[in-house]
Design a protein around this motif. Structure first.
Motif, PDB file in Angstrom:
ATOM      1  N   ALA A   1      -2.381  -5.326  -2.469  1.00 10.35           N
ATOM      2  CA  ALA A   1      -2.578  -5.110  -1.035  1.00 10.35           C
ATOM      3  C   ALA A   1      -4.019  -5.375  -0.641  1.00 10.35           C
ATOM      4  O   ALA A   1      -4.294  -5.942   0.424  1.00 10.35           O
ATOM      5  CB  ALA A   1      -2.175  -3.685  -0.665  1.00 10.35           C
TER       6      ALA A   1
ATOM      7  N   HIS B   1      -5.793  -5.584   2.957  1.00 10.67           N
ATOM      8  CA  HIS B   1      -5.544  -4.206   3.395  1.00 10.67           C
ATOM      9  C   HIS B   1      -6.754  -3.344   3.046  1.00 10.67           C
ATOM     10  O   HIS B   1      -7.042  -3.086   1.878  1.00 10.67           O
ATOM     11  CB  HIS B   1      -4.283  -3.667   2.712  1.00 10.67           C
TER      12      HIS B   1
ATOM     13  N   TYR C   1      -8.296   1.543  -4.179  1.00  4.92           N
ATOM     14  CA  TYR C   1      -8.363   0.826  -5.457  1.00  4.92           C
ATOM     15  C   TYR C   1      -9.746   0.956  -6.080  1.00  4.92           C
ATOM     16  O   TYR C   1      -9.878   1.233  -7.282  1.00  4.92           O
ATOM     17  CB  TYR C   1      -8.006  -0.639  -5.215  1.00  4.92           C
TER      18      TYR C   1
ATOM     19  N   ALA D   1      -6.209   0.081   1.197  1.00  5.19           N
ATOM     20  CA  ALA D   1      -5.831  -0.165  -0.194  1.00  5.19           C
ATOM     21  C   ALA D   1      -7.051  -0.539  -1.024  1.00  5.19           C
ATOM     22  O   ALA D   1      -7.202  -0.091  -2.163  1.00  5.19           O
ATOM     23  CB  ALA D   1      -4.788  -1.281  -0.263  1.00  5.19           C
TER      24      ALA D   1
ATOM     25  N   PHE E   1       0.827  -1.202   0.000  1.00  6.21           N
ATOM     26  CA  PHE E   1       0.000   0.000   0.000  1.00  6.21           C
ATOM     27  C   PHE E   1       0.865   1.258   0.000  1.00  6.21           C
ATOM     28  O   PHE E   1       0.614   2.209  -0.747  1.00  6.21           O
ATOM     29  CB  PHE E   1      -0.919   0.008   1.222  1.00  6.21           C
TER      30      PHE E   1
ATOM     31  N   GLN F   1       1.101   4.316  -2.659  1.00  9.11           N
ATOM     32  CA  GLN F   1       1.012   5.750  -2.372  1.00  9.11           C
ATOM     33  C   GLN F   1       2.172   6.505  -3.015  1.00  9.11           C
ATOM     34  O   GLN F   1       1.999   7.584  -3.582  1.00  9.11           O
ATOM     35  CB  GLN F   1       1.031   5.974  -0.846  1.00  9.11           C
TER      36      GLN F   1
ATOM     37  N   THR G   1       1.649   2.130   7.999  1.00 12.69           N
ATOM     38  CA  THR G   1       1.040   2.544   6.745  1.00 12.69           C
ATOM     39  C   THR G   1       1.221   4.040   6.531  1.00 12.69           C
ATOM     40  O   THR G   1       0.922   4.832   7.415  1.00 12.69           O
ATOM     41  CB  THR G   1      -0.461   2.217   6.743  1.00 12.69           C
TER      42      THR G   1
ATOM     43  N   TYR H   1      -2.012  -1.360  -5.169  1.00 19.04           N
ATOM     44  CA  TYR H   1      -3.236  -1.270  -4.378  1.00 19.04           C
ATOM     45  C   TYR H   1      -4.052  -2.562  -4.503  1.00 19.04           C
ATOM     46  O   TYR H   1      -4.595  -3.068  -3.518  1.00 19.04           O
ATOM     47  CB  TYR H   1      -4.094  -0.097  -4.843  1.00 19.04           C
TER      48      TYR H   1
END
Length: 355
Positions: A87, A92, A99, A95, A61, A65, A211, A84
Motif C-alpha cells: 500500500a 498510501h 510500515y 500505510a 492497508f 490492519q 480506510t 503495508y
C-alpha cells in the motif's frame, strides 16, 4: 500520424476502462469499512480481499490492519507488513507511516529511516520523537541538538507520553541558546508540516472514508531514564508486549544514550552580593528555555534565593511551545552581566537580554 493518433486513443480508452473497473472497487472497500465499524470483521475482510488482491491501496492497508489486529483473520504480522509495504508503494501515506514504524521497531532502522523521516515531515508525533532522539544521539542522522529539541517539543505538544521525560533529560544537556533557538525552529517545522499535509490532501483521491483507521491501544513505554541503550529499550518493549498481548508500532525502542559530555563542575558558593536597590530596570538575566514548563519552575526555586536573583521580577514567557525563564529589573547591562557571571560560577547557565 494516423497510427500515432490511434495509439493515443487506445491508451485513453484503456485508462478509462481502468477507471470504470476501479469505481465499484472503491464502493466495495467502503462497504467493508461500514462492516468493520459495526464489529463484523469477517464481513469487512471479505469485502476487502478482492480489491486488495487487485492492488487497491485502501483495501491493502485495511487488510494490513486486520492482520495486525487479528480481526476477521488470524494475527499475522508478516502478512500485515507485506500489505503495508504494498500500500505504501502505491502511495498510501498512512500505510507508509505504519510500515516505517514497524520496521524501526523490528530493528531494521536503516530501512525504516526514509519512511520515519517522511512521517516526521508530515507532523506525525511518533516519528518526530524517533527522529528527535536520533538527532540527539547522532544515531543514523547527524547530531543536531537544536533540531532534536524542536522535534521533541512538537511531539510533547501533541501529547506523546514518552516525549516529556525525554525533554527533561535533554534540558540537562542542551545549552540554553540552543533550546531557545529550538522554539523558532519548532514553529518552522510545524508550518512546513502543515504545507506538506495540505499538498498531499490536495493531490490525494477523496478516498479517506474507505480506510479502516482503528489502532491498537498503546503499550506502556519504557522510561527514558531506564533506557540507556538500544538493547535495554528493546527489552522493555518486549516485556510490555508479553504483559499486554498488544502490538504497537509506535513503541520503537529508540535509545536515549547520554552523550559523552564532561561532568559539570561542582557548584561554587557565590560571593556575597549587595541586594539591589531597585528592580525596575530594562535588563534581564535569562535562566533557561524549557519544553516542559515544570522544569522552569524547578529551576526558579533553585536560584530565586541567590543574591544575584533575590528581589528580581520573575518572568515566565511563552515562546511558541517553549517556556523562557528570566529574572528582570536590572538597571544596566553591566549589572545583568555581573549577575549572570556570578550565576555561571555557581554552575548555572544564563545569558543577558533586554525587554
Amino acid at each position: 500520424m494516423a497510427d500515432r493518433n490511434v495509439s493515443v486513443f487506445a491508451k485513453v480508452a484503456s485508462t478509462l476502462a481502468l477507471f470504470a473497473l476501479a469505481a465499484p472497487l472503491g464502493a466495495t472497500v467502503r462497504d467493508g469499512v461500514d462492516a468493520w465499524s459495526r464489529g463484523d470483521y469477517a464481513a469487512a475482510v471479505a469485502e476487502w480481499q478482492g480489491p486488495a488482491e487487485a492492488g487497491d491501496p485502501d483495501a491493502m492497508f485495511n487488510m494490513g490492519q486486520a492482520y495486525r489486529l487479528g480481526r476477521g483473520v488470524p494475527t499475522d504480522m508478516a502478512r500485515a507488513e507485506e500489505l503495508y509495504r504494498s500500500a505504501a508503494r502505491a502511495g498510501h501515506v498512512q500505510a507508509a507511516d505504519t510500515y516505517g514504524l514497524m520496521l524501526f521497531q523490528d530493528g531494521r532502522r536503516e530501512e525504516a529511516l526514509p519512511y520515519v523521516q517522511a512521517a516526521a515531515m508530515r507532523g506525525d508525533p511518533r516519528a518526530q520523537y524517533l527522529i528527535g532522539i536520533a538527532h540527539f544521539n547522532g544515531d543514523l542522522v547527524e547530531r543536531d541538538w537544536e533540531r532534536a529539541y524542536a522535534l521533541l517539543t512538537l511531539a510533547n505538544g501533541a501529547g506523546l507520553p514518552q516525549a516529556g521525560p525525554a525533554i527533561e533529560e535533554m534540558d540537562g544537556f542542551i545549552p540554553l541558546e540552543q533550546r531557545q533557538s529550538a522554539a523558532g525552529l519548532a514553529r518552522q517545522i510545524e508550518l512546513e508540516a502543515e504545507q506538506v499535509r495540505s499538498a498531499q490532501l490536495a493531490a490525494a483521491d477523496l478516498s479517506g472514508p474507505t480506510t479502516a483507521t482503528e489502532t491498537v491501544a498503546p503499550t506502556p513505554r519504557p522510561s527514558v531514564a531506564q533506557s540507556p541503550s538500544i538493547a535495554a529499550a528493546r527489552n522493555a518493549v518486549e516485556q510490555a508486549r508479553e504483559a499486554t498481548g498488544m502490538e504497537d508500532p509506535a513503541v520503537a525502542g529508540a535509545s536515549f544514550a547520554r552523550p559523552e559530555t564532561p561532568p559539570a563542575p561542582a557548584p561554587v558558593p557565590p560571593p556575597p552580593a549587595p541586594r539591589p536597590a531597585a528592580a525596575n530596570g530594562p535588563w534581564r538575566v535569562q535562566l533557561g528555555a524549557f519544553g516542559v514548563p515544570g522544569n522552569g519552575e524547578r529551576l526558579w526555586s533553585r536560584v530565586s534565593s541567590r543574591p544575584e536573583i533575590a528581589g528580581r521580577e520573575r518572568l515566565f514567557l511563552s515562546r511558541g511551545r517553549v517556556t523562557v525563564v528570566q529574572a528582570g529589573g536590572y538597571a544596566s547591562q553591566a549589572d545583568a552581566q555581573s549577575a549572570c557571571t556570578a550565576l555561571k560560577r555557581g554552575g548555572f547557565d544564563c545569558l543577558v537580554t533586554r525587554d
